[in-house]
Design a protein around this motif. Structure first.
Motif, PDB file in Angstrom:
ATOM      1  N   GLU A  68      74.600  33.214-107.136  1.00 47.86           N
ATOM      2  CA  GLU A  68      73.647  33.240-108.427  1.00 47.86           C
ATOM      3  C   GLU A  68      72.556  34.383-108.720  1.00 47.86           C
ATOM      4  O   GLU A  68      72.141  34.722-109.627  1.00 47.86           O
ATOM      5  CB  GLU A  68      72.982  31.651-108.321  1.00 47.86           C
ATOM      6  N   MET A  69      71.930  34.526-107.498  1.00 48.16           N
ATOM      7  CA  MET A  69      70.806  35.477-107.624  1.00 48.16           C
ATOM      8  C   MET A  69      71.124  36.815-106.834  1.00 48.16           C
ATOM      9  O   MET A  69      71.968  36.535-105.569  1.00 48.16           O
ATOM     10  CB  MET A  69      69.483  35.005-106.848  1.00 48.16           C
ATOM     11  N   MET A  70      70.987  37.847-107.500  1.00 50.70           N
ATOM     12  CA  MET A  70      71.461  39.156-106.709  1.00 50.70           C
ATOM     13  C   MET A  70      71.437  39.320-105.181  1.00 50.70           C
ATOM     14  O   MET A  70      72.204  39.504-104.382  1.00 50.70           O
ATOM     15  CB  MET A  70      70.991  40.355-107.427  1.00 50.70           C
ATOM     16  N   PHE A  71      70.090  39.028-104.663  1.00 54.37           N
ATOM     17  CA  PHE A  71      69.748  39.168-103.370  1.00 54.37           C
ATOM     18  C   PHE A  71      70.094  37.898-102.430  1.00 54.37           C
ATOM     19  O   PHE A  71      69.494  38.027-101.527  1.00 54.37           O
ATOM     20  CB  PHE A  71      68.405  39.854-103.103  1.00 54.37           C
ATOM     21  N   ASP A  72      70.719  37.078-103.090  1.00 55.57           N
ATOM     22  CA  ASP A  72      71.032  35.842-102.020  1.00 55.57           C
ATOM     23  C   ASP A  72      72.314  36.282-101.401  1.00 55.57           C
ATOM     24  O   ASP A  72      72.595  35.571-100.432  1.00 55.57           O
ATOM     25  CB  ASP A  72      71.695  34.646-103.196  1.00 55.57           C
ATOM     26  N   SER A  73      72.795  37.268-101.805  1.00 56.33           N
ATOM     27  CA  SER A  73      74.027  37.800-100.876  1.00 56.33           C
ATOM     28  C   SER A  73      73.551  38.769 -99.752  1.00 56.33           C
ATOM     29  O   SER A  73      72.929  39.762-100.077  1.00 56.33           O
ATOM     30  CB  SER A  73      74.889  38.785-101.955  1.00 56.33           C
ATOM     31  N   PRO A  74      73.933  38.578 -98.506  1.00 56.56           N
ATOM     32  CA  PRO A  74      73.476  39.461 -97.330  1.00 56.56           C
ATOM     33  C   PRO A  74      73.993  40.847 -97.612  1.00 56.56           C
ATOM     34  O   PRO A  74      73.572  41.899 -96.865  1.00 56.56           O
ATOM     35  CB  PRO A  74      73.704  38.752 -96.161  1.00 56.56           C
ATOM     36  N   GLU A  75      75.454  40.876 -98.080  1.00 54.79           N
ATOM     37  CA  GLU A  75      76.223  42.192 -98.417  1.00 54.79           C
ATOM     38  C   GLU A  75      75.182  43.052 -99.504  1.00 54.79           C
ATOM     39  O   GLU A  75      75.163  44.272 -99.395  1.00 54.79           O
ATOM     40  CB  GLU A  75      77.183  41.772 -99.072  1.00 54.79           C
ATOM     41  N   VAL A  76      74.821  42.373-100.431  1.00 53.60           N
ATOM     42  CA  VAL A  76      73.895  43.231-101.326  1.00 53.60           C
ATOM     43  C   VAL A  76      72.619  43.730-100.784  1.00 53.60           C
ATOM     44  O   VAL A  76      72.399  44.785-100.826  1.00 53.60           O
ATOM     45  CB  VAL A  76      73.676  42.233-102.615  1.00 53.60           C
ATOM     46  N   ILE A  95      67.731  50.477-105.978  1.00 48.20           N
ATOM     47  CA  ILE A  95      66.395  50.544-105.145  1.00 48.20           C
ATOM     48  C   ILE A  95      65.419  49.826-105.886  1.00 48.20           C
ATOM     49  O   ILE A  95      64.608  49.277-105.363  1.00 48.20           O
ATOM     50  CB  ILE A  95      66.179  52.127-104.911  1.00 48.20           C
ATOM     51  N   MET A  96      65.348  50.088-107.263  1.00 47.48           N
ATOM     52  CA  MET A  96      64.315  49.436-108.110  1.00 47.48           C
ATOM     53  C   MET A  96      64.503  47.908-108.010  1.00 47.48           C
ATOM     54  O   MET A  96      63.420  47.309-107.882  1.00 47.48           O
ATOM     55  CB  MET A  96      64.259  49.949-109.621  1.00 47.48           C
ATOM     56  N   GLN A  97      65.521  47.654-108.092  1.00 45.31           N
ATOM     57  CA  GLN A  97      65.815  45.919-107.899  1.00 45.31           C
ATOM     58  C   GLN A  97      65.398  45.417-106.838  1.00 45.31           C
ATOM     59  O   GLN A  97      64.806  44.447-106.731  1.00 45.31           O
ATOM     60  CB  GLN A  97      67.313  45.746-108.543  1.00 45.31           C
ATOM     61  N   TYR A  98      65.890  46.264-105.594  1.00 46.89           N
ATOM     62  CA  TYR A  98      65.415  45.584-104.450  1.00 46.89           C
ATOM     63  C   TYR A  98      63.863  45.672-104.145  1.00 46.89           C
ATOM     64  O   TYR A  98      63.166  44.659-103.631  1.00 46.89           O
ATOM     65  CB  TYR A  98      65.926  46.570-103.362  1.00 46.89           C
ATOM     66  N   GLY A  99      63.217  46.643-104.826  1.00 53.62           N
ATOM     67  CA  GLY A  99      61.726  46.438-104.763  1.00 53.62           C
ATOM     68  C   GLY A  99      61.177  45.318-105.465  1.00 53.62           C
ATOM     69  O   GLY A  99      60.201  44.657-105.179  1.00 53.62           O
ATOM     70  N   THR A 100      61.728  45.102-106.710  1.00 50.07           N
ATOM     71  CA  THR A 100      61.252  44.008-107.526  1.00 50.07           C
ATOM     72  C   THR A 100      61.492  42.801-106.790  1.00 50.07           C
ATOM     73  O   THR A 100      60.674  41.675-106.820  1.00 50.07           O
ATOM     74  CB  THR A 100      61.944  44.065-108.998  1.00 50.07           C
ATOM     75  N   TYR A 101      62.574  42.570-106.066  1.00 49.65           N
ATOM     76  CA  TYR A 101      62.910  41.412-105.298  1.00 49.65           C
ATOM     77  C   TYR A 101      61.902  41.123-104.396  1.00 49.65           C
ATOM     78  O   TYR A 101      61.329  40.079-104.233  1.00 49.65           O
ATOM     79  CB  TYR A 101      64.434  41.586-104.611  1.00 49.65           C
ATOM     80  N   VAL A 109      54.219  42.566-101.638  1.00 47.56           N
ATOM     81  CA  VAL A 109      53.932  43.503-102.743  1.00 47.56           C
ATOM     82  C   VAL A 109      53.989  45.051-102.431  1.00 47.56           C
ATOM     83  O   VAL A 109      54.555  45.746-103.023  1.00 47.56           O
ATOM     84  CB  VAL A 109      52.629  43.292-103.332  1.00 47.56           C
ATOM     85  N   GLU A 110      53.337  45.307-101.189  1.00 45.60           N
ATOM     86  CA  GLU A 110      53.233  46.772-100.562  1.00 45.60           C
ATOM     87  C   GLU A 110      54.650  47.414-100.555  1.00 45.60           C
ATOM     88  O   GLU A 110      54.887  48.460-101.076  1.00 45.60           O
ATOM     89  CB  GLU A 110      52.482  46.945 -99.408  1.00 45.60           C
ATOM     90  N   THR A 111      55.432  46.726 -99.929  1.00 44.40           N
ATOM     91  CA  THR A 111      56.663  47.049 -99.715  1.00 44.40           C
ATOM     92  C   THR A 111      57.503  47.235-100.925  1.00 44.40           C
ATOM     93  O   THR A 111      58.412  48.472-101.227  1.00 44.40           O
ATOM     94  CB  THR A 111      57.526  46.318 -98.684  1.00 44.40           C
ATOM     95  N   GLY A 112      57.416  46.386-101.844  1.00 40.98           N
ATOM     96  CA  GLY A 112      58.094  46.249-102.844  1.00 40.98           C
ATOM     97  C   GLY A 112      57.689  47.440-104.036  1.00 40.98           C
ATOM     98  O   GLY A 112      58.559  48.294-104.587  1.00 40.98           O
ATOM     99  N   LEU A 113      56.395  47.808-104.045  1.00 38.33           N
ATOM    100  CA  LEU A 113      55.818  48.818-104.818  1.00 38.33           C
ATOM    101  C   LEU A 113      56.441  50.289-104.163  1.00 38.33           C
ATOM    102  O   LEU A 113      56.519  51.129-105.120  1.00 38.33           O
ATOM    103  CB  LEU A 113      54.365  48.721-104.567  1.00 38.33           C
ATOM    104  N   ALA A 125      64.263  55.718-115.413  1.00 32.96           N
ATOM    105  CA  ALA A 125      63.492  55.439-116.329  1.00 32.96           C
ATOM    106  C   ALA A 125      62.878  54.181-116.264  1.00 32.96           C
ATOM    107  O   ALA A 125      61.526  53.783-116.564  1.00 32.96           O
ATOM    108  CB  ALA A 125      64.130  55.487-117.830  1.00 32.96           C
ATOM    109  N   SER A 126      63.544  52.950-115.898  1.00 34.24           N
ATOM    110  CA  SER A 126      63.115  51.572-115.849  1.00 34.24           C
ATOM    111  C   SER A 126      61.944  51.383-114.927  1.00 34.24           C
ATOM    112  O   SER A 126      61.039  50.721-115.004  1.00 34.24           O
ATOM    113  CB  SER A 126      64.138  50.607-115.565  1.00 34.24           C
ATOM    114  N   ALA A 127      62.299  52.239-113.705  1.00 29.95           N
ATOM    115  CA  ALA A 127      61.297  52.020-112.667  1.00 29.95           C
ATOM    116  C   ALA A 127      59.867  52.657-112.930  1.00 29.95           C
ATOM    117  O   ALA A 127      58.795  52.122-112.861  1.00 29.95           O
ATOM    118  CB  ALA A 127      61.755  52.881-111.506  1.00 29.95           C
TER     119      ALA A 127
END
Length: 221
Positions: A68-76, A95-101, A109-113, A125-127
């Motif tokens: 259901e959620m992208m990073f619910d998958s350990p493979e992702v 990479i951006m999606q992983y940061g937002t997660y 927050v620090e790691t995500g940023l 562009a989105s990042a």
């Protein structure tokens, strides 16, 4: 669920080795209509870095479709960690999606940023747009409107080149608003704001951009 060392090794080998990926992906997607088309697409890509990035992303897309959620998958999650290590512009969105997660879901927050900034430095562009929002609103980071303005302009220019109309419009719209408001040591510059908005009206007939231009014209006289 945690991936075993063997499972990680298999995924990493599939990302790094085209022949192994062909077999791995065919088995992984057996019964899916798009499987053969995706294999042909990846095999048709030129350049080692791009090929590797495509293999990684198609693996991500498959496992993402199973949850259901992208990073619910350990493979992702594992593939995202590999993408961070490779630091390729072709996987900058992941990479951006992983940061937002990390920011939104894990509260790290620090790691995500740092991850969002890594993606932005790869000219995603989105990042750059998302970072612009953070600095504009003083959310997650100290407010810095001039820096937000620069990020919005860069994001819009990148998006225009890549054909990402939504990010292009939103980025230059936010940049124009910053110039209209002149907050946080950013000087008011209504003419420049109008220059940013006019192409958005011409290309997208955007009503919000048109409204702001009308307000600028009234202010200028």
């Amino acid at each position: 669920m945690v991936l075993s060392t063997q499972e990680k090794e298999v995924i990493q080998k599939a990302i790094e080795d085209m022949d192994f990926w062909n077999t791995f992906y065919a088995r992984l997607t057996e019964g899916y209509d798009v499987a053969e088309d995706n294999i042909r697409r990846v095999n048709g890509v030129t350049g080692e870095e791009r090929q590797r990035a495509y293999r990684l992303q198609f693996i991500v897309n498959h496992y993402w479709s199973q949850v259901e959620m992208m990073f619910d998958s350990p493979e992702v999650v594992f593939c995202a960690q590999i993408a961070v290590e490779y630091n390729s512009s072709f996987n900058s969105t992941l990479i951006m999606q992983y940061g937002t997660y990390h920011i939104e879901d894990l509260g790290q927050v620090e790691t995500g940023l740092e991850l969002v900034k890594q993606s932005a430095n790869l000219l995603n562009a989105s990042a750059n747009f998302n970072l612009g929002l953070y600095y504009s609103n003083g959310e997650r980071v100290p407010q810095d409107v001039p820096k937000a303005f620069e990020l919005f302009c860069l994001a819009g220019n990148l998006a225009a080149t890549n054909g990402d109309n939504e990010v292009y419009l939103n980025s230059h719209y936010n940049a124009a608003l910053a110039l209209c408001r002149g907050e946080g040591n950013l000087p008011v510059d209504l003419n420049r704001a109008k220059d940013l908005l006019t192409p958005l009206v011409e290309e997208f007939n955007d009503k919000d951009c048109r409204r702001v231009i009308q307000q600028i014209n009234q202010a200028i006289g």
